[in-house]
Design an enzyme around this catalytic site. Structure first.
Site, PDB file in Angstrom:
ATOM      1  N   TYR A   1       0.867  -1.182   0.000  1.00  0.00           N
ATOM      2  CA  TYR A   1       0.000   0.000   0.000  1.00  0.00           C
ATOM      3  C   TYR A   1       0.898   1.224   0.000  1.00  0.00           C
ATOM      4  CZ  TYR A   1      -3.490   3.390   1.657  1.00  0.00           C
ATOM      5  OH  TYR A   1      -4.319   4.478   1.783  1.00  0.00           O
TER       6      TYR A   1
ATOM      7  N   LYS B   1       5.127   9.210   8.497  1.00  0.00           N
ATOM      8  CA  LYS B   1       5.108   8.655   9.872  1.00  0.00           C
ATOM      9  C   LYS B   1       6.203   9.250  10.771  1.00  0.00           C
ATOM     10  CE  LYS B   1       2.398   5.017   8.158  1.00  0.00           C
ATOM     11  NZ  LYS B   1       0.979   4.988   8.334  1.00  0.00           N
TER      12      LYS B   1
ATOM     13  N   ASP C   1       9.358   2.751  -0.703  1.00  0.00           N
ATOM     14  CA  ASP C   1       8.366   3.431   0.132  1.00  0.00           C
ATOM     15  C   ASP C   1       8.755   3.128   1.580  1.00  0.00           C
ATOM     16  OD1 ASP C   1       6.249   4.013   1.774  1.00  0.00           O
ATOM     17  OD2 ASP C   1       4.703   3.223   0.429  1.00  0.00           O
TER      18      ASP C   1
HETATM   19  N1  HOZ Z   1      -2.059   3.226   5.848  1.00  0.00           N
HETATM   20  C1  HOZ Z   1      -1.829   3.112   7.222  1.00  0.00           C
HETATM   21  C2  HOZ Z   1      -2.135   1.744   7.687  1.00  0.00           C
HETATM   22  N2  HOZ Z   1      -1.592   0.750   6.947  1.00  0.00           N
HETATM   23  C3  HOZ Z   1      -2.535   4.073   8.094  1.00  0.00           C
HETATM   24  C4  HOZ Z   1      -3.227   5.175   7.436  1.00  0.00           C
HETATM   25  C5  HOZ Z   1      -4.642   4.860   7.143  1.00  0.00           C
HETATM   26  O1  HOZ Z   1      -4.866   4.205   6.132  1.00  0.00           O
HETATM   27  O2  HOZ Z   1      -5.471   5.299   7.933  1.00  0.00           O
END
Ligand code: HOZ
Length: 429
Positions: free
Chosen positions: A144, A267, A239
């Site tokens: 992702y 982050k 990433d």
């Molecule tokens: N993408 C993050 C979790 N895998 C956190 C952000 C979100 O999607 O809220």
């Protein structure tokens, strides 16, 4: 019957916010039940609106590497706010921040600040396309990279959690340029390059995947991607939104000893404030506007509050490298304890772990890609999640998310977590 404040708030939220949450993974839709509304957090603990305390293994999905409300960061934000919350013009702090980040990552000459990991990844992809003059790129199933249109193909995190296969609103034109294959499958990457000769701008990868649980690259895999990109004239994008400044001061690049061409951050770099960044060597980054014509911009990019938060945390990490050994020791202790109680419980399981990223899949086979993560007993994980929550341990509400440890966890917190896991397994099996 008593209705908790969280339940009242969730019911109220659903009238004004889609699904009652501002990001889908916060909902407990896949694990069942309703999300808990939080009031505050300090160190390793979250406190909800009903006065319950939880040991936190989400840590805002990664940023809170030293735990919540780390005092130097809080004080720095408070002080900075008095000087205005945004200028939309350059500041000295942005220069200091860029220099500090570069001191962690030797192969970054120039770095651009943005406001989220999504922005960082979509800008990195645009840059790779602008640099190479090619349109297609490869991403891996279950990875992702934020919610920009190009990345919403076979994506992990909430897409996997909610089993969303295609996203209405993402046009075929966009997704046709997104090529996908399984994580850890080097031959499939070679095949994609052979089928799309001279058309692939980049490979983007989470060097340690955290959006299908925690999945580690197999030995030689990242090195193989590096070699293929160099041979094919494509760029390798790491990433490092999750892994950056977490797996090592220099992130996965340092830890796994593989250099990417473009690196994206989020982050930890923002200490819990909205910050992302992307960087590369000068030859690539000079294509970004205003040096070049790959346009990328943002009113709040380099925002002073976001910068001071990130700068203060990063400076602390720089000056206290012992934090990383401490995190390693804590994570290893947790893994050993979980291993012990899971073995005793007699259910098949896999623990994947590197540095302060860890997750459990209830599986009888190694979990090395999305297919093996998806074929685990995720219904059992959902039960485990609730049993742990009832014992005051807050795990991500999905088997498709990694857990993040913070340095604020005490020995007692880790022991409490291991005991909670033992009791939870007894309850659900
Ligand atoms: N993408 C993050 C979790 N895998 C956190 C952000 C979100 O999607 O809220």
């Amino acid at each position: 019957m008593n209705i908790s404040k969280s339940e009242q708030l969730f019911s109220r939220a659903q009238s004004s916010i889609p699904g009652g949450v501002n990001s889908p993974v916060r909902a407990f839709k896949s694990v069942g039940g309703n999300p808990i509304f939080l009031k505050s957090a300090k160190g390793a603990y979250l406190y909800d609106v009903d006065g319950n305390r939880y040991i936190d293994y989400i840590n805002s999905w990664g940023p809170m590497i030293l735990g919540h409300a780390f005092e130097p960061v809080v004080e720095a934000i408070q002080k900075k706010a008095a000087d205005s919350t945004s200028f939309g013009a350059p500041t000295e702090l942005e220069v200091e921040m860029a220099e500090l980040v570069k001191s962690f990552v030797p192969n970054v000459d120039l770095i651009r600040m943005v406001s989220s990991g999504t922005e960082a990844c979509m800008s990195a992809l645009r840059l790779a396309r602008g640099f190479t003059g090619r349109n297609k790129f490869i991403k891996f199933e279950g990875c992702y990279h934020g919610h920009a249109d190009s990345f919403l193909v076979k994506a992990g995190s909430g897409m996997a959690t909610f089993n969303i296969q295609t996203v209405p609103g993402v046009t075929g034109g966009v997704s046709n340029d997104t090529l996908t294959c399984g994580y850890n499958d080097l031959e499939a990457v070679q095949q994609l390059f052979a089928e799309n000769k001279g058309e692939i701008a980049a490979i983007i990868i989470e060097p340690v995947a955290g959006n299908m649980g925690c999945i580690l690259p197999q030995p030689g895999y990242l090195e193989g991607l590096r070699r293929i990109c160099t041979e094919e004239g494509a760029l390798l994008i790491f990433d490092e939104v999750m892994t950056g400044f977490r797996l090592a001061p220099g992130g996965a690049q340092e830890r796994l000893k593989v250099d990417a061409d473009i690196v994206t951050y989020g982050k930890v770099i923002g200490a819990g404030m909205p910050v992302g960044a992307f960087g590369a060597r000068k030859e690539i980054m000079q294509h970004i506007a205003p040096l070049g014509s790959v346009y990328q911009a943002g009113t709040l990019s380099g925002n002073p509050l976001a910068m001071i938060a990130g700068y203060t945390l990063m400076k602390h990490l720089k000056e206290n490298p012992r934090i990383y050994t401490d995190l390693e020791e804590k994570s290893a202790y947790l893994e050993a304890g979980l291993q012990r109680v899971l073995e005793a419980a007699g259910t098949p399981f896999v623990i994947n772990h590197l540095g302060s990223m860890i997750s459990i899949h209830f599986s009888d086979h190694p979990v090395k890609d999305f297919a093996t993560a998806a074929s685990a007993n995720n219904a059992l994980f959902n039960k485990f999640f609730h049993a742990m929550l009832n014992r005051g341990v807050y795990l991500p509400p999905s088997a498709y998310e990694t857990w993040f440890l913070s340095a604020a966890l005490s020995q007692e917190d880790l022991d409490t977590t291991i005991t909670a896991a033992e009791e939870s397994l007894r309850e659900i099996l």
